[in-house]
Design a protein around this motif. Sequence first.
Motif, PDB file in Angstrom:
ATOM      1  N   ILE A  43      93.422  39.324  73.723  1.00 15.68           N
ATOM      2  CA  ILE A  43      93.679  39.999  74.998  1.00 15.68           C
ATOM      3  C   ILE A  43      94.158  38.999  76.045  1.00 15.68           C
ATOM      4  CG2 ILE A  43      92.592  41.267  76.889  1.00 15.68           C
ATOM      5  CD1 ILE A  43      90.767  42.576  74.835  1.00 15.68           C
ATOM      6  N   MET A  44      93.548  37.814  76.060  1.00 17.62           N
ATOM      7  CA  MET A  44      93.942  36.786  77.015  1.00 17.62           C
ATOM      8  C   MET A  44      95.368  36.306  76.744  1.00 17.62           C
ATOM      9  SD  MET A  44      93.217  35.090  79.670  1.00 17.62           S
ATOM     10  CE  MET A  44      91.439  35.406  79.810  1.00 17.62           C
ATOM     11  N   HIS A  45      95.691  36.104  75.476  1.00 15.50           N
ATOM     12  CA  HIS A  45      97.038  35.654  75.114  1.00 15.50           C
ATOM     13  C   HIS A  45      98.074  36.719  75.471  1.00 15.50           C
ATOM     14  CE1 HIS A  45      95.134  32.856  71.858  1.00 15.50           C
ATOM     15  NE2 HIS A  45      95.096  32.330  73.062  1.00 15.50           N
ATOM     16  N   LEU A  46      97.729  37.981  75.218  1.00 16.48           N
ATOM     17  CA  LEU A  46      98.651  39.061  75.529  1.00 16.48           C
ATOM     18  C   LEU A  46      98.870  39.179  77.036  1.00 16.48           C
ATOM     19  CD1 LEU A  46     100.365  41.434  74.587  1.00 16.48           C
ATOM     20  CD2 LEU A  46      98.326  42.872  74.679  1.00 16.48           C
ATOM     21  N   ALA A  47      97.784  38.987  77.800  1.00 16.69           N
ATOM     22  CA  ALA A  47      97.906  39.050  79.256  1.00 16.69           C
ATOM     23  C   ALA A  47      98.845  37.961  79.770  1.00 16.69           C
ATOM     24  CB  ALA A  47      96.526  38.909  79.892  1.00 16.69           C
ATOM     25  N   ARG A  48      98.749  36.786  79.180  1.00 13.17           N
ATOM     26  CA  ARG A  48      99.628  35.685  79.590  1.00 13.17           C
ATOM     27  C   ARG A  48     101.075  35.960  79.183  1.00 13.17           C
ATOM     28  NH1 ARG A  48      95.630  30.719  77.638  1.00 13.17           N
ATOM     29  NH2 ARG A  48      94.179  30.845  79.411  1.00 13.17           N
ATOM     30  N   ILE A 104      96.255  51.286  56.018  1.00 14.02           N
ATOM     31  CA  ILE A 104      96.602  51.181  57.438  1.00 14.02           C
ATOM     32  C   ILE A 104      95.333  51.127  58.280  1.00 14.02           C
ATOM     33  CG2 ILE A 104      97.689  52.402  59.363  1.00 14.02           C
ATOM     34  CD1 ILE A 104      99.696  53.543  57.422  1.00 14.02           C
ATOM     35  N   HIS A 105      95.332  50.264  59.257  1.00 10.55           N
ATOM     36  CA  HIS A 105      94.184  50.177  60.159  1.00 10.55           C
ATOM     37  C   HIS A 105      94.678  49.947  61.578  1.00 10.55           C
ATOM     38  CE1 HIS A 105      94.568  45.785  60.542  1.00 10.55           C
ATOM     39  NE2 HIS A 105      94.837  45.789  59.252  1.00 10.55           N
ATOM     40  N   VAL A 106      93.820  50.215  62.543  1.00  9.75           N
ATOM     41  CA  VAL A 106      94.152  49.970  63.939  1.00  9.75           C
ATOM     42  C   VAL A 106      94.262  48.465  64.159  1.00  9.75           C
ATOM     43  CG1 VAL A 106      93.440  50.310  66.337  1.00  9.75           C
ATOM     44  CG2 VAL A 106      92.893  52.038  64.613  1.00  9.75           C
ATOM     45  N   ALA A 107      95.291  48.060  64.862  1.00  8.48           N
ATOM     46  CA  ALA A 107      95.457  46.633  65.150  1.00  8.48           C
ATOM     47  C   ALA A 107      94.226  46.101  65.884  1.00  8.48           C
ATOM     48  CB  ALA A 107      96.711  46.406  65.989  1.00  8.48           C
ATOM     49  N   SER A 108      93.823  44.898  65.552  1.00  7.33           N
ATOM     50  CA  SER A 108      92.637  44.296  66.165  1.00  7.33           C
ATOM     51  C   SER A 108      93.023  43.517  67.413  1.00  7.33           C
ATOM     52  CB  SER A 108      91.941  43.366  65.166  1.00  7.33           C
ATOM     53  OG  SER A 108      91.530  44.082  64.026  1.00  7.33           O
ATOM     54  N   ALA A 109      92.062  43.394  68.315  1.00  2.00           N
ATOM     55  CA  ALA A 109      92.300  42.640  69.546  1.00  2.00           C
ATOM     56  C   ALA A 109      91.002  41.950  69.961  1.00  2.00           C
ATOM     57  CB  ALA A 109      92.797  43.560  70.651  1.00  2.00           C
TER      58      ALA A 109
END
Length: 231
Positions: A129-134, A119-124
């Motif tokens: 970040i730009m895609h998520l903001a949209r 298990i690892h922390v999800a990467s961004a």
Amino acid sequence: MKKKPEELRSHRWYGVKDLRSFGHRSRTAQMGYHRSDYAGKPVIAIINTWSDINQCHAHFRVRAEEIKRGIVVGAIEPGQRLTELDLAATLQVSRSTIREALMQLTREGVLAAEPYKGIHVASASAADIMHLARLRESLDLLALDELYADATGDRLELVEQAWHVFEGLESHPDPLARHQAHIEFHRAVWAAAGSATLMQVAPVVEGLMTVALARDLQVRPDPARAHSSHA
């Protein structure tokens, strides 16, 4: 054929005089059950994670929030591998407690699990970040269409109430409290829209937002910006 009480599987949970059985009896008492509710009777239980009904497992939520706080403040970085052993030692709790907390955060999308890798922390990345903001902006616009279509104004009033909570926590000393207020404001917007579809995708988006906002805050450390950008 009817079994005798001592032949029941649940007898090993409650009827044996050992430490494990004592633990089961204690947790059952904490949940409000009397000995007469289970003694000599078959017991069927489903124990998965915390809930508002079963407060006995509320400590799982606390541990999950501690891990999430580490991600929000940057102590745990995106992509970092997490192990039960290390977290159990750091937080001074059992590995089973850590395992449940990690499973919950994985379901939320804050963590990612890969076969044979753990298990690892999800990467961004910056692009993520730009895609998520949209994506979040698109979801907010869908919700706003429903809010403004409500002639009663009741739905907008719910959003205003959520905004006041978000606004009140702008200067809270706990970064996780500020972060949660941000997440919950967007959730309130989607919930006020009354769209089942929005609420179905909300948990996935919220998990990704946790990682994205944590990374963004490390790059641009201005806690007040998250609030002012919504004003």
